[in-house]
Design an enzyme around this catalytic site. Structure first.
Site, PDB file in Angstrom:
ATOM      1  N   TYR A  63       0.810  -1.223   0.000  1.00 33.07           N
ATOM      2  CA  TYR A  63       0.000   0.000   0.000  1.00 33.07           C
ATOM      3  C   TYR A  63       0.846   1.278   0.000  1.00 33.07           C
ATOM      4  CZ  TYR A  63      -3.665  -3.307   1.578  1.00 33.07           C
ATOM      5  OH  TYR A  63      -4.530  -4.369   1.709  1.00 33.07           O
ATOM      6  N   LEU A  89     -17.694  -3.708   1.524  1.00 31.04           N
ATOM      7  CA  LEU A  89     -18.534  -2.619   1.003  1.00 31.04           C
ATOM      8  C   LEU A  89     -18.355  -2.506  -0.500  1.00 31.04           C
ATOM      9  CD1 LEU A  89     -17.885   0.110   3.740  1.00 31.04           C
ATOM     10  CD2 LEU A  89     -19.897  -1.365   3.478  1.00 31.04           C
ATOM     11  N   SER A 137     -12.480   4.230   4.342  1.00 35.14           N
ATOM     12  CA  SER A 137     -13.102   5.422   3.766  1.00 35.14           C
ATOM     13  C   SER A 137     -12.172   6.595   3.969  1.00 35.14           C
ATOM     14  CB  SER A 137     -14.463   5.711   4.419  1.00 35.14           C
ATOM     15  OG  SER A 137     -14.980   6.925   3.903  1.00 35.14           O
ATOM     16  N   ARG A 179     -18.222   8.867   7.094  1.00 38.73           N
ATOM     17  CA  ARG A 179     -18.329   7.428   6.811  1.00 38.73           C
ATOM     18  C   ARG A 179     -17.435   6.610   7.752  1.00 38.73           C
ATOM     19  NH1 ARG A 179     -18.278   7.039   0.228  1.00 38.73           N
ATOM     20  NH2 ARG A 179     -20.471   7.515  -0.122  1.00 38.73           N
ATOM     21  N   ASN A 190     -19.140   3.763   9.922  1.00 34.66           N
ATOM     22  CA  ASN A 190     -18.693   2.365   9.784  1.00 34.66           C
ATOM     23  C   ASN A 190     -18.252   1.765  11.118  1.00 34.66           C
ATOM     24  OD1 ASN A 190     -19.151   2.708   7.058  1.00 34.66           O
ATOM     25  ND2 ASN A 190     -16.997   2.971   6.501  1.00 34.66           N
TER      26      ASN A 190
HETATM   27  N1  LIG Z   1      -5.523  -8.867   1.806  1.00 34.11           N
HETATM   28  C1  LIG Z   1      -5.921  -8.414   0.635  1.00 34.11           C
HETATM   29  O1  LIG Z   1      -5.601  -8.955  -0.433  1.00 34.11           O
HETATM   30  C2  LIG Z   1      -6.809  -7.201   0.605  1.00 34.11           C
HETATM   31  C3  LIG Z   1      -7.443  -6.833  -0.587  1.00 34.11           C
HETATM   32  C4  LIG Z   1      -8.285  -5.739  -0.556  1.00 34.11           C
HETATM   33  C5  LIG Z   1      -8.472  -5.027   0.627  1.00 34.11           C
HETATM   34  N2  LIG Z   1      -7.833  -5.387   1.773  1.00 34.11           N
HETATM   35  C6  LIG Z   1      -7.986  -4.636   3.057  1.00 34.11           C
HETATM   36  O2  LIG Z   1      -9.367  -4.502   3.336  1.00 34.11           O
HETATM   37  C7  LIG Z   1      -9.706  -3.117   3.406  1.00 34.11           C
HETATM   38  C8  LIG Z   1     -11.148  -2.907   2.922  1.00 34.11           C
HETATM   39  O3  LIG Z   1     -11.302  -3.271   1.569  1.00 34.11           O
HETATM   40  P1  LIG Z   1     -11.418  -2.172   0.392  1.00 34.11           P
HETATM   41  O4  LIG Z   1     -10.613  -0.981   0.744  1.00 34.11           O
HETATM   42  O5  LIG Z   1     -11.114  -2.909  -0.867  1.00 34.11           O
HETATM   43  O6  LIG Z   1     -12.948  -1.857   0.287  1.00 34.11           O
HETATM   44  P2  LIG Z   1     -14.168  -1.471   1.282  1.00 34.11           P
HETATM   45  O7  LIG Z   1     -13.709  -0.973   2.586  1.00 34.11           O
HETATM   46  O8  LIG Z   1     -15.102  -2.598   1.196  1.00 34.11           O
HETATM   47  O9  LIG Z   1     -14.808  -0.295   0.429  1.00 34.11           O
HETATM   48  C9  LIG Z   1     -14.173   0.925   0.279  1.00 34.11           C
HETATM   49  C10 LIG Z   1     -15.048   1.777  -0.620  1.00 34.11           C
HETATM   50  O10 LIG Z   1     -16.327   1.956  -0.010  1.00 34.11           O
HETATM   51  C11 LIG Z   1     -16.624   3.327   0.145  1.00 34.11           C
HETATM   52  N3  LIG Z   1     -17.289   3.470   1.451  1.00 34.11           N
HETATM   53  C12 LIG Z   1     -16.730   3.378   2.681  1.00 34.11           C
HETATM   54  N4  LIG Z   1     -17.643   3.552   3.644  1.00 34.11           N
HETATM   55  C13 LIG Z   1     -18.828   3.741   3.016  1.00 34.11           C
HETATM   56  C14 LIG Z   1     -20.140   3.993   3.482  1.00 34.11           C
HETATM   57  N5  LIG Z   1     -20.410   4.057   4.788  1.00 34.11           N
HETATM   58  N6  LIG Z   1     -21.130   4.147   2.557  1.00 34.11           N
HETATM   59  C15 LIG Z   1     -20.846   4.073   1.231  1.00 34.11           C
HETATM   60  N7  LIG Z   1     -19.628   3.854   0.737  1.00 34.11           N
HETATM   61  C16 LIG Z   1     -18.607   3.690   1.621  1.00 34.11           C
HETATM   62  C17 LIG Z   1     -15.271   4.043   0.101  1.00 34.11           C
HETATM   63  O11 LIG Z   1     -15.406   5.316  -0.482  1.00 34.11           O
HETATM   64  P3  LIG Z   1     -14.953   6.687   0.286  1.00 34.11           P
HETATM   65  O12 LIG Z   1     -13.505   6.579   0.600  1.00 34.11           O
HETATM   66  O13 LIG Z   1     -15.261   7.717  -0.770  1.00 34.11           O
HETATM   67  O14 LIG Z   1     -15.832   6.794   1.489  1.00 34.11           O
HETATM   68  C18 LIG Z   1     -14.470   3.139  -0.837  1.00 34.11           C
HETATM   69  O15 LIG Z   1     -14.705   3.481  -2.188  1.00 34.11           O
HETATM   70  C19 LIG Z   1      -8.622  -2.451   2.531  1.00 34.11           C
HETATM   71  O16 LIG Z   1      -8.559  -1.057   2.715  1.00 34.11           O
HETATM   72  C20 LIG Z   1      -7.404  -3.216   2.970  1.00 34.11           C
HETATM   73  O17 LIG Z   1      -6.947  -2.753   4.224  1.00 34.11           O
HETATM   74  C21 LIG Z   1      -7.010  -6.489   1.777  1.00 34.11           C
END
Ligand SMILES: NC(=O)c1ccc[n+]([C@@H]2O[C@H](COP(=O)([O-])OP(=O)(O)OC[C@H]3O[C@@H](n4cnc5c(N)ncnc54)[C@H](OP(=O)(O)O)[C@@H]3O)[C@@H](O)[C@H]2O)c1
Length: 261
Positions: free
Chosen positions: A52, A189, A229, A234, A238
């Site tokens: 990251y 999400l 987020s 948010r 969350n």
């Molecule tokens: N181990 C792995 O391979 C792997 C892969 C992917 C992710 N991860 C970890 O898991 C974490 C979460 O996954 P992710 O970042 O892919 O996705 P996520 O947290 O599921 O979704 C993030 C997205 O959702 C939006 N969001 C957040 N809160 C919201 C709400 N209350 N209402 C509507 N939309 C909302 C955010 O936009 P805004 O920023 O505009 O609010 C962003 O676009 C990552 O950050 C990382 O730490 C690990």
């Protein structure tokens, strides 16, 4: 249920907070400010990775937050291509994060089959050296986890995998539970249609948002969540998951989204 303070105990005895703050795609100022906001709101678990490129920002946010290091659960991840330089990579992560240990170090994804065990041995050795409190994996299958356990006698404490209502797989959850491996779900999400009528109806009925319903549904299944987020409202929403209860029927109808798309 008091979700905000809810933890699960890892085998070594460390308490892992069920709500973590995800930091993928957050860089420099956005990473710093979002993690500061998260810690200010009450999150005590932050998920980062070498990949990251934000460990320094996370570290600065932790330091400036004024929260004791010992109160914050920090996870970082090793890219499998860094396995040959694992110790040096870990030392770099620790330096950037401004800490002398991480609470959890994960192998970010499985490398080639022939390197699975040697990479895992690096994590076991870092744990023995006291540089990490817990070792785990990400994006591994139960069979790959078994391979590591059988070869070393050390089982990964955690498997961080993609999880959302559309991907809900009770049999896979069970496989982890039987082994005592904690499941952390990512992209819950991002991989959900928050306008799905099943979610909007439940959200409306409980006076919360569909995102809160999705996150709370993970907790009902004892899945650690890592919502990310860059917006303070948010980030706060969350984390605010204990002001409502999902009924058994709510949980069951969200479960069916895996079958109905
Ligand atoms: N181990 C792995 O391979 C792997 C892969 C992917 C992710 N991860 C970890 O898991 C974490 C979460 O996954 P992710 O970042 O892919 O996705 P996520 O947290 O599921 O979704 C993030 C997205 O959702 C939006 N969001 C957040 N809160 C919201 C709400 N209350 N209402 C509507 N939309 C909302 C955010 O936009 P805004 O920023 O505009 O609010 C962003 O676009 C990552 O950050 C990382 O730490 C690990």
């Amino acid at each position: 249920m008091t979700c905000m303070t809810l933890t699960v105990n890892l085998p070594g005895g460390t308490a892992l907070p069920l709500i973590g703050f995800g930091t993928w795609q957050l860089r420099s100022t956005a990473a710093y400010e979002s993690v500061r906001a998260a810690l200010d709101i009450g999150y005590r678990h932050v998920d980062t990775a070498t990949l990251y490129q934000n460990e320094a920002d996370v570290g600065r946010a932790v330091k400036d937050s004024g929260v004791d290091r010992g109160q914050i659960f920090i996870t970082t991840k090793l890219r499998p291509q860094d396995a040959r330089n694992a110790r040096r990579t870990l030392e770099s992560s620790l330096r950037l994060l401004g800490t002398d240990y991480v609470d959890l170090w994960l192998i970010h994804w499985p490398a080639g089959q022939e390197e699975l065990v040697s990479t895992w041995r690096e994590l076991v050795s870092a744990k023995d050296a006291g540089l990490i409190r817990n070792a785990g994996v990400s994006n591994y299958s139960p069979a790959q986890i078994d391979l590591l356990t059988e070869a070393t006698g050390q089982q990964p404490a955690v498997n961080q995998i993609s999880w959302s209502p559309a991907q809900h797989d009770p049999a896979l959850l069970d496989e982890h539970r039987r082994r005592g491996v904690v499941v952390e779900g990512y992209s819950g999400l991002k991989n959900t249609d928050l306008l799905n009528p099943v979610l909007t109806e439940i959200a409306q009925r409980h006076g919360v948002t569909p995102a809160q319903v999705v996150l709370r549904w993970h907790l009902e299944h004892d899945i650690v969540i890592l919502p990310r987020s860059s917006h303070r409202e948010r980030i706060a929403a969350n984390f605010d998951l204990d002001g409502f209860d999902l009924t058994k029927e709510d949980v069951a109808s969200i479960d069916t989204l895996a079958r109905t798309g």
